[in-house]
Write a protein that holds these residues in place. Structure first.
Motif: not given
Length: 307
Positions: A183-196, A270-278, A302-304
């Motif tokens: 699960f790749r979340i881009e523009n992490y610093s600009k997130l405004t919604t409570d959950f994704y 967090l790299v280039k404002d991208t957060f990745v969850v596996e 397990s989550c990486c």
């Protein structure tokens, strides 16, 4: 007629009948060839009685699984497919017959107390380990085996049927089912919604999602990222609570990691404002219930986190 010698357990009654009502008979020619050809068990064709399908199960030299030798073992079995839905059970009273071909009557074998037996998924067969000693059976003077031919019969009366209100069967999977999803979340610093939540992905027969709350929830609200694994098709599960069920379809951490882009960046998450969850999901067991087809258990999750 020779003297009949039986081992007479308390639960077996034997008597003679001239013309019993039989729902099914099986005639076996060349009976001796069963043992000669190592046929330890013989199942007859199906017959119907009381709205259910039955068959006789004959062990011509004794049921070795019960450590029986030098006897004939005889059982009545219900067709497993008739026990639907899961948890269904049938109560029946039955008796067996062995034809005396010389005197044209029948040896009747039945429960001493004429008690009904419960046929269900975990107990499809009922009967007797020692119906008659082989020595008695093969003595031609008794009339049960004439010209190497014999006739068995059965009579079955269904007394009642019912379904258990609740029940389940846990089946451990020999080869566990595993799948990974990123699960790749881009523009992490600009997130405004409570959950994704991520797109759904399959593990076993169910669909799953990764759920991220960038501002936290519960005890982590305002200070932590919250991270959970959730069932996407929770409505297909029963309300029976296990690791994942219709009433408990999401598991994870309210306080997964502290909020803040600088903290995530310093940790290399967090790299280039991208957060990745596996997420890696392993299913090790299945629970079949009486009220819904199946409930799959996630026993190892397990989550990486990577970029």
């Amino acid at each position: 007629m020779a003297n009949l010698i039986f081992e007479n357990p308390d639960d077996i009654s034997r008597s003679t009948s001239d013309s019993p009502t039989m729902h099914y008979t099986v005639k076996i020619k060349s009976f001796s060839l069963l043992a000669k050809n190592s046929m330890e068990r013989y199942e007859t064709g199906e017959f119907e009685s009381g709205g259910y399908n039955w068959k006789l199960v004959i062990y011509p030299s004794g049921n070795k699984d019960k450590n029986v030798t030098e006897h004939i073992s005889l059982y009545l079995a219900i067709e497993a497919a008739d026990l639907r839905p899961p948890g269904w059970e049938v109560h029946a009273i039955f008796r067996f017959f062995l034809h005396d071909q010389i005197r044209d009557n029948y040896l009747t074998i039945e429960d001493t107390q004429k008690e009904e037996r419960r046929f269900r998924g975990i107990k499809l067969e009922w009967g007797y380990d020692k119906v008659i000693p082989l020595k008695t059976f093969k003595d031609a003077r008794n009339g049960y085996l004439v010209d190497d031919t014999c006739v068995f019969g059965a009579e079955v009366f269904v007394s009642k049927q019912r379904s258990m209100d609740k029940g389940e069967c846990l089946e451990l999977i020999k080869e566990s089912i595993t799948n990974k999803f990123v699960f790749r979340i881009e523009n992490y610093s600009k997130l405004t919604t409570d959950f994704y939540d991520s797109n759904s992905f399959n593990v076993g027969i169910y669909k799953w999602k990764i759920w991220l709350g960038p501002n936290g929830e519960g005890i982590g609200l305002g200070n932590y990222n919250s991270l959970h694994l959730a069932l996407a098709n929770k409505s297909s599960l029963s309300a029976v609570s296990r690791w994942f069920s219709a009433s408990s379809y999401m598991h994870g951490w309210d306080r997964f990691i502290s909020i803040g882009s600088s903290n995530l960046t310093n940790m290399g998450l967090l790299v280039k404002d991208t957060f990745v969850v596996e997420a890696e999901v392993t299913i090790l067991a299945v629970v079949n219930t009486t009220s819904s087809p199946s409930l799959e258990l996630v026993s190892s999750t397990s989550c990486c986190y990577s970029v």
